[in-house]
Scaffold this active site. Structure first.
Site, short mmCIF file in Angstrom:
data_model
loop_
_atom_site.label_atom_id
_atom_site.label_comp_id
_atom_site.label_asym_id
_atom_site.label_seq_id
_atom_site.Cartn_x
_atom_site.Cartn_y
_atom_site.Cartn_z
N LEU A 170 0.83 -1.21 0.00
CA LEU A 170 0.00 0.00 0.00
C LEU A 170 0.85 1.25 0.00
O LEU A 170 0.48 2.28 -0.56
CB LEU A 170 -0.91 0.02 1.23
CG LEU A 170 -2.05 -0.99 1.26
CD1 LEU A 170 -2.77 -0.92 2.61
CD2 LEU A 170 -3.03 -0.72 0.14
N GLY A 171 1.98 1.16 0.65
CA GLY A 171 2.82 2.34 0.70
C GLY A 171 4.19 2.00 1.26
O GLY A 171 4.35 1.00 1.97
N ARG A 172 5.13 2.84 0.91
CA ARG A 172 6.49 2.57 1.36
C ARG A 172 7.12 3.92 1.68
O ARG A 172 7.08 4.83 0.86
CB ARG A 172 7.24 1.88 0.23
CG ARG A 172 8.63 1.47 0.55
CD ARG A 172 9.29 0.83 -0.64
NE ARG A 172 8.96 -0.57 -0.79
CZ ARG A 172 8.41 -1.09 -1.87
NH1 ARG A 172 8.10 -0.33 -2.88
NH2 ARG A 172 8.17 -2.38 -1.94
N GLY A 207 10.11 6.15 4.46
CA GLY A 207 11.38 6.02 5.14
C GLY A 207 11.28 5.16 6.40
O GLY A 207 12.24 4.53 6.80
N VAL A 231 3.91 -0.63 4.27
CA VAL A 231 2.56 -1.02 4.66
C VAL A 231 1.98 -1.93 3.59
O VAL A 231 2.01 -1.61 2.39
CB VAL A 231 1.64 0.22 4.84
CG1 VAL A 231 0.25 -0.22 5.30
CG2 VAL A 231 2.25 1.18 5.85
N ASP A 286 3.99 14.56 10.72
CA ASP A 286 4.07 14.31 9.27
C ASP A 286 2.68 14.39 8.65
O ASP A 286 2.28 13.51 7.87
CB ASP A 286 4.72 12.95 9.00
CG ASP A 286 5.20 12.81 7.55
OD1 ASP A 286 5.33 13.86 6.88
OD2 ASP A 286 5.42 11.69 7.10
#
Lengths: 247, 207
Positions: A53-55, A57, A61, A171
């Site tokens: 789903l996401g990457r 630093g 996920v 963030d």
């Protein structure tokens, strides 16, 4: 005709052969199709991984299927896993600690934390939704301001909930706010969160990593790496940047 | 001819020699993450373990690339990357096997197998197709890209001609134009991949 002859002009014979350009169109298409086939993602412990789903630093996920229930969940795993530095591991454990204190309908629900193969994992609600900026500009036509503001107020409420429990997100950006098909926002990724009641060791941790966050939405004190000056106002600044962009 | 936009700027690898160039490192990771991850998964690693290995490769490259010494006999960048990845796989396996419950060495057992070189080469080809397809999606209009994708996924020229209400020559022409463009793009990408400081220099392989 040339289009049916099925051969492209050669550039470099060895390269052409490697990429299948020396074959006719049908053979070439088969080569491309074979090369595009996806290898399986496999499993993490009992969880069957479906897609990335996401990457970022801090971690990766995955959308995954929970054993037994078949329910789809999001699993966050620290980047570098076995190779992760002690600082990265500590930061991830702090994220787990931070989200464990939160319980709000507009903050992604956490089902639990597990340790599989010596690696900490965060198991969360899988949200099907659009990042806030894409949701606000759906189909190229900006949504009405009233609608955008209505969702944004819910995001502010979620962040206030975190602040009241001593958690600073650090963030906040459109991709960390997913809006589902019912128009409900979900704040996610507390990977850079700071706990106001941080221990001396954790406070040091936040100071050794240099700039962390996303420059486009980071408050000046965060951009300058003035870690001690980052507080709830830094999140408020980021919220303002997100809203400004959305409107 | 290779695409000039891919060949006239300072190559990505050259920019990586400046360790403070975070944008170049981010671009490099974005570009190669999938290649390395897929290769590891084809070697039998779970996706999560593959992520570990990929991160290690990037960490090692961040140390070795800025200090490369040109050696034309050592092979191309893709060979260097392959060796880095195999080394990281071996390191991953060593660390994993320090844990008594994890004694699986099958993932690295094939390291010297010629079939493994083929596997890497196939993934490297797939990597360049992926990069080139990203450009195709911006260079061609959505309708032509869709026609090509459907053809790639098995729909015949005749079926597509009916679906889009055009004659078959038009479908052939679309396929031909995209194929030719892919060929140009890939030639340019491969050329750029071997450029460091614009002279085709390459880093020495890691031990």
């Amino acid at each position: 005709m040339a289009t049916e002859a099925g051969r492209s002009p050669s550039l470099d014979p060895r390269l052409d052969a490697l990429f299948g350009f020396d074959r006719d169109d049908e053979d070439w298409l088969r080569t491309v199709r074979d090369r595009r086939a996806e290898p399986s993602l496999g499993r993490v412990g009992p969880y069957e991984l479906i897609e990335v789903l996401g990457r970022g630093g801090q971690g990766v996920v995955y959308r995954a299927r929970q054993p037994g229930t078949g329910r789809e969940v999001a699993i966050k795993r620290i980047s570098a896993g076995l190779f992760a530095s002690p600082e990265s591991r500590a930061r991830f454990e702090r994220e787990i600690e931070a989200v464990a204190t939160l319980d709000h309908p507009n903050i992604v629900a956490v089902y639990g934390a597990e340790v599989i193969d010596d690696q900490p994992l965060l198991v969360m609600q899988a949200i099907a939704g659009l990042p806030f900026d894409r949701w606000a500009a759906l189909a190229g036509q900006r949504r009405p301001r009233r609608e955008i503001l209505g969702v944004f107020v819910l995001v502010c409420d979620a962040i206030q909930h975190a602040h009241q429990r001593g958690v600073i997100h650090r963030d906040i950006k459109p991709s960390n706010i997913l809006v589902d098909s019912h128009g409900r926002p979900h704040v996610l990724d507390f990977g850079l969160a700071r706990l106001e009641r941080a221990t001396p060791a954790a406070a040091t941790l936040t100071q050794t990593g240099g700039f962390l966050g996303t420059p486009a939405y980071a408050a000046p004190e965060q951009l300058r790496g003035l870690v001690r000056e980052i507080d709830v106002r830094s999140d408020v600044y980021a919220l303002g940047a997100v809203l400004y962009e959305a409107l | 001819m290779p695409n000039s936009s891919l060949t006239t700027h300072v190559s990505l690898l050259s920019r990586l020699r400046d360790t403070s160039n975070h944008r170049a490192w981010s671009e490099f990771q974005h570009r190669y993450q999938e290649l390395l991850g897929r290769y590891c998964r084809r070697r039998g690693l779970q996706a999560a373990d593959a992520e570990d290995v990929v991160q290690t490769v990037f960490m090692n490259l961040s140390k070795s690339l800025p200090q490369f010494v040109y050696d034309p006999n050592r092979g191309r960048f893709r060979d260097y990357l392959y060796r880095c990845t195999k080394n990281a796989l071996a390191e991953w396996s060593r660390r994993r096997n320090l844990r008594p419950e994890a004694l699986d060495t099958s993932a690295v057992a094939a390291a010297d197998d010629p079939a493994d070189t083929t596997l890497w080469r196939d993934e490297w080809v797939a990597h360049h197709y992926r990069l080139a397809f990203e450009r195709i999606r911006t260079d061609f209009d959505a309708r032509n890209v869709e026609i090509f994708e459907r053809n790639l996924n098995g729909e015949s020229i005749a079926e597509l001609a009916r679906a889009y209400q055009v004659n078959e020559d038009a479908i052939y022409a679309t396929r031909r134009r995209i194929r030719t463009r892919l060929q140009e793009l890939i030639a340019a990408q491969v050329q750029e991949e071997d450029q460091i400081d614009g002279d085709g220099s390459r880093p020495k392989p890691v031990a």
